[in-house]
Design an enzyme around this catalytic site. Structure first.
Site, mmCIF file in Angstrom:
data_model
loop_
_atom_site.group_PDB
_atom_site.id
_atom_site.type_symbol
_atom_site.label_atom_id
_atom_site.label_comp_id
_atom_site.label_asym_id
_atom_site.label_seq_id
_atom_site.Cartn_x
_atom_site.Cartn_y
_atom_site.Cartn_z
ATOM 1 N N ASP A 355 0.833 -1.192 0.000
ATOM 2 C CA ASP A 355 0.000 0.000 0.000
ATOM 3 C C ASP A 355 0.876 1.254 0.000
ATOM 4 O OD1 ASP A 355 -2.657 1.363 0.505
ATOM 5 O OD2 ASP A 355 -1.569 1.983 2.314
ATOM 6 N N GLU A 391 1.642 -0.449 -4.989
ATOM 7 C CA GLU A 391 0.713 0.628 -5.309
ATOM 8 C C GLU A 391 1.608 1.854 -5.501
ATOM 9 O OE1 GLU A 391 -3.399 2.597 -3.634
ATOM 10 O OE2 GLU A 391 -1.805 2.232 -2.194
#
Length: 715
Positions: A355, A391
Site C-alpha cells: 500500500d 501501489e
C-alpha cells in the site's frame, strides 16, 4: 477492579538476562525470551496479565545494542503481555514516552483484546499536548500473546504460479462470506470461512489463481471513525505487523488466529490458489500528533516515525493517515523485512501488495528508486522470490510513480484503469493510449527490462465504485460515511448510462450490464496481469458509495442472495479463454514485425473499421472509438519449460466504444480465411447459441461491444 502487582507465585519473581535476539516474545519449551528495541528508553517494564486481568510488572535489566531483553522461566503460550516504556516526554523534541500507557510489542505474533475509545489511550493531557496523561490505558488497548504453533503443513509450499498465468481476485476476508448461505454462521467473515469449500469452489470456477487479501495485519479503528459509531472496515490502519487480525478468527482463543490463518493458506494452496497480502508498512494506527499511543509512539517515537525537521512534535505525512514510518532507519527497515520473511516462511504466503509503496521509497523527500528499501528486498533470499506488487503512489509531492518502480516489482497500473474507464464512458480520447494498455503498457515497463506482467491491470478496486456502480452512478453517494459526502474520489471517469442510480428501465439496465461486460472483457483480454475486485462478477453494488472504508455492513459485504449468474458465467468463460490462449497472456512485449513464412502478417496489428491498418493520423484521431487488435499466435516470443516455441491460435479483437452500430471489415488472407466468433459482450454469458464462422469482409458490429474472433485458416 484491575490489580497491579510486581510479581506473584504464579509468575517468576525474577527475569533472567535472556537474549537480545530474536525480537519479540519467543517460547523455547520451558520459558519465554522477550526483546524490544528502543534507543531512547531509560527503562522498560514487561507487563504480564493473568486471566482475571491482574497485571504483573517486571523491569528488564539487560540492554544490548539498544535492545531491552530478558527470559522468564515458566511463561509460555497463551500468556498476555505488553510493555511500559520510561523515558523523556518532550513532544517538542519528538519524545513521547509515557509509562502510563500499555504498549503493544511490535513483534507480537498474536493480539488479544480490542481498542476502546477512551481518553486514556492518548499520551497527552486533553488540551495540553505538552503534558503527559497519567491515566492507565491498559483496560482499553489490546495486548500481545505469546504464541507457539506447530501447524501440520504436510508438505505445503508456495505455488509460484507464473505471472503470465496469474488472475488476481482482490477480496476482503470478512466481506467475502458474511452473507454466504453455504458457509456455517460460526465461520462467516473469518479465515475459516474464506477457506470453506463453498467459497473456494467459487474461486476455482471463476478461474482465479491468486487471492489478494485486504489487510490482515492486526489493525484498529481510527478515533474519528469510532466517534461516529463506525469502524475501519478495510483495515489500512495496522498496529501489529506479525499478527493476523484477531477479529477474523472463528476460534476466539488466544493465538488461535495463527493456526486458523495457516489452515486457510493450506486450503487455498490445495485448490491451486496463491495468497497475496495487502500490507501497510507506510504508516501505523497511531496517527498524527493527536493520535493514540498504542505501540511505536511510546516505545521510541523518533526512532520509528519520520518527524518534521522544523517541528519534531509533528509527523511528516506522505500517507494522509497522520504519520509515515521512517524506512531510512535500519531498525525500522529490519522490522519490515522481519515481518515479510515471517509471513513467507512461517505463514506460507505467496506475495505482497504494498500500500502506498512510494512512501516507502522516499529517502529524503523524492521517491528514490535506489532507496535502501529496494536494495534490501532485492538482496533478500526469501522476499525477493515472492510476488511483489506496488501501489505506485502516495499523497506527497512527486508521489505518482506508475512505471517507475525497479525490476522485480509489478505495479497497480493506474493508467490502465483510467484509460479503460475513459474509453467505455464515452470520453473522446482516441485509441492510442488504449493500444498501449491492451498490450501490456510497453511505454511504462519496457525501458528497464521488465515484462508485460509488470502491469497489474484493473478497472475497479476496493477503493472506488464497484463495477456495477461505475455504470449506474455519475456522482458518489458517501453520506453514510458521516463526512457530508466530502470523502472519496469525485472524478471517477464513469458514465451512468443515462439515469442516475437505480432504475427499472429495461433499456438502461441492458446497457449497464453490457457495459460491465465490456469493462471485464477488456480487462481479461489485455496483456498483463488482470485483477478482479470481489463481487464485480456477481453484480455487487455499494449503492454508489465509492469510499466504503468504514462500512462494515451489507454495503460492503458480498451479497450472495442476488447473484447475477449470467455475469458470473461470463467472467468464468473469459478466464477460461484467457487460460487456454497463450497469445492473450504473453510474457514478452509485442514487436509489430512481420512474421516469416506467414505471407506478411504481424505478431500484432491494428485495424481501422474500414479494414486497413491504422495510419499515423488514425493514432492521433481523438474521435476514433473503434479498433481491431490482431494477435498472431505464430509470433509468440517465448518458449515452454523444455525450450520449445509456443504456438497458439490467432485472434482478432474488436472494441467498439461508440454508441452506434457500424460496419467493420474483417481482413482476409494472409490474415485469415475466416473467423469464428468466440465471445461477444452482446450476449449475457458471452456465448452464442451455436458456433458462428464468418468469412472475411463486412460485418455489422453493435455499439458499445467487444467481439473476440478466432482466426480460421485453410489447411
Amino acid at each position: 477492579m484491575r490489580q497491579v502487582t510486581e510479581s506473584t507465585s504464579a509468575l517468576p519473581a525474577e527475569v533472567w538476562p535472556g537474549s537480545p535476539a530474536p525480537l519479540g516474545a519467543h517460547w523455547d519449551g520451558t520459558g519465554t525470551n522477550v526483546a524490544l528495541w528502543s534507543a531512547a528508553a531509560h527503562a522498560v517494564d514487561l507487563c504480564l496479565f493473568d486471566a482475571d486481568g491482574t497485571e504483573h510488572r517486571q523491569r528488564l535489566q539487560e540492554t544490548t545494542h539498544q535492545v531491552w531483553h530478558g527470559r522468564l522461566s515458566g511463561v509460555g503460550p497463551g500468556q498476555l503481555y505488553g510493555y511500559r516504556v520510561h523515558g523523556p516526554y518532550d513532544p517538542a523534541r519528538g519524545a513521547r514516552h509515557n509509562p502510563a500507557k500499555l504498549l503493544l510489542d511490535p513483534y507480537a505474533r498474536a493480539v488479544h483484546g480490542e481498542q476502546t475509545l477512551h481518553p486514556s489511550i492518548f499520551g497527552f493531557a486533553e488540551g495540553h499536548p505538552e503534558v503527559p496523561d497519567a491515566r492507565d490505558s491498559a483496560p482499553f488497548v489490546p495486548r500481545g500473546v505469546v504464541v507457539h504453533d506447530s501447524f501440520p503443513w504436510d508438505g505445503d509450499r508456495r505455488l509460484a504460479t507464473p505471472w503470465s498465468d496469474t488472475v488476481i481476485y482482490e477480496v476482503h476476508v470478512k466481506g467475502a462470506t458474511m452473507r454466504h448461505p453455504e458457509v456455517p454462521p460460526a465461520l462467516r467473515g473469518t479465515y475459516a470461512g474464506l477457506a470453506h469449500p463453498a467459497f473456494v469452489e467459487h474461486l476455482v470456477a471463476l478461474g482465479v489463481t491468486a487471492v489478494e487479501l485486504l489487510p490482515v495485519h492486526h489493525f484498529v479503528s481510527e478515533p474519528h471513525a469510532l466517534s461516529r459509531g463506525l469502524t475501519n472496515y478495510w483495515g489500512y490502519n495496522s498496529l501489529g505487523y506479525f499478527a493476523p487480525h484477531a477479529a477474523y478468527s472463528a476460534t476466539g482463543s488466544r493465538g488461535g488466529q495463527v493456526t486458523e490463518f495457516k489452515a486457510m493458506v493450506k486450503s487455498l494452496h490445495a485448490a491451486g490458489i496463491e495468497v497475496i497480502l495487502d500490507v501497510v508498512y507506510n504508516h501505523t494506527a497511531e496517527g498524527s500528533h493527536t493520535g493514540p499511543t498504542l505501540s511505536l509512539k511510546g516505545i521510541d517515537n523518533g526512532g520509528y516515525y519520520r518527524l518534521q525537521a522544523e517541528d519534531p512534535s509533528r509527523y511528516t505525512d506522505y500517507t494522509g493517515c497522520g504519520n509515515t514510518l521512517d524506512v531510512r532507519r535500519p531498525q525500522v527497515l529490519a522490522m519490515l523485512m522481519d515481518s515479510l520473511r515471517y509471513w513467507v516462511t512461517e505463514m506460507h504466503v505467496d506475495g505482497f501488495r504494498f500500500d502506498l509503496a512510494s512512501a516507502l521509497a522516499r529517502s529524503l523527500h523524492d521517491v528514490d528508486r535506489l532507496s535502501a528499501f529496494f536494495d534490501v528486498i532485492h538482496q533478500d533470499p526469501v522476499v525477493s522470490t515472492v510476488k511483489l506488487i506496488a501501489e505506485p503512489w502516495d499523497i506527497g509531492e512527486g508521489g505518482y510513480q506508475v512505471g517507475n518502480f525497479p525490476p522485480l516489482w509489478t505495479e497497480w497500473n493506474g493508467k490502465y484503469r483510467d484509460t479503460v474507464r475513459d474509453v467505455w464512458s464515452g470520453a473522446r480520447v482516441g485509441v492510442r493510449d488504449l493500444a498501449y494498455r491492451l498490450t501490456g503498457s510497453s511505454d511504462l515497463y519496457r525501458s528497464d527490462g521488465r515484462k508485460p506482467f509488470a502491469s497489474i491491470n484493473f478497472v475497479t478496486a476496493h477503493d472506488g465504485f464497484t463495477m456495477a456502480d461505475l455504470v449506474a452512478y455519475q456522482q458518489k453517494r458517501n453520506e453514510a460515511n458521516g463526512e457530508d459526502n466530502r470523502d472519496g474520489e469525485s472524478h471517477n471517469r464513469n458514465w451512468n448510462c443515462g439515469v442516475e442510480g437505480p432504475t427499472d428501465d429495461p433499456a438502461v439496465l441492458a446497457l449497464r450490464t453490457r457495459q460491465v461486460r465490456n469493462h471485464l472483457a477488456t480487462l481479461l483480454l489485455s496483456t498483463g496481469v488482470p485483477m478482479l475486485t470481489a463481487g464485480d462478477e456477481l453484480g455487487r453494488t455499494q449503492l454508489g458509495n465509492n469510499n466504503a472504508y468504514c462500512q462494515d455492513n451489507e454495503i460492503s459485504w458480498l451479497d450472495w442472495s442476488s447473484v447475477d449468474d449470467d455475469l458470473r458465467a461470463f467472467v468464468s468463460r473469459l478466464a477460461a479463454i484467457r487460460h487456454a490462449a497463450p497469445v492473450l497472456r504473453q510474457d514478452a512485449f509485442f514487436e509489430g514485425h512481420e512474421l516469416p513464412g506467414t505471407g506478411g502478417t504481424r505478431d500484432l496489428a491494428w485495424f481501422a473499421p474500414g479494414g486497413g491498418q491504422l495510419t499515423s493520423s488514425d493514432w492521433f484521431d481523438n474521435q476514433l472509438q473503434t479498433i481491431g487488435m490482431y494477435l498472431d499466435g505464430r509470433g509468440i516470443r517465448h518458449r515452454d519449460e523444455r525450450g520449445r516455441p509456443v504456438v497458439d491460435d490467432s485472434y482478432l479483437i474488436w472494441l467498439n466504444a461508440g454508441a452506434d452500430e457500424l460496419t467493420v471489415q474483417l481482413p482476409g488472407p494472409p490474415w485469415a480465411d475466416g473467423y469464428e466468433l468466440v465471445l461477444t459482450t452482446d450476449e449475457p454469458t458471452g456465448a452464442l447459441p451455436r458456433t458462428t464462422v464468418v468469412p472475411p469482409g463486412p460485418i455489422r458490429l453493435e455499439g458499445r461491444t467487444v467481439w473476440l474472433l478466432r482466426v480460421v485458416r485453410r489447411p
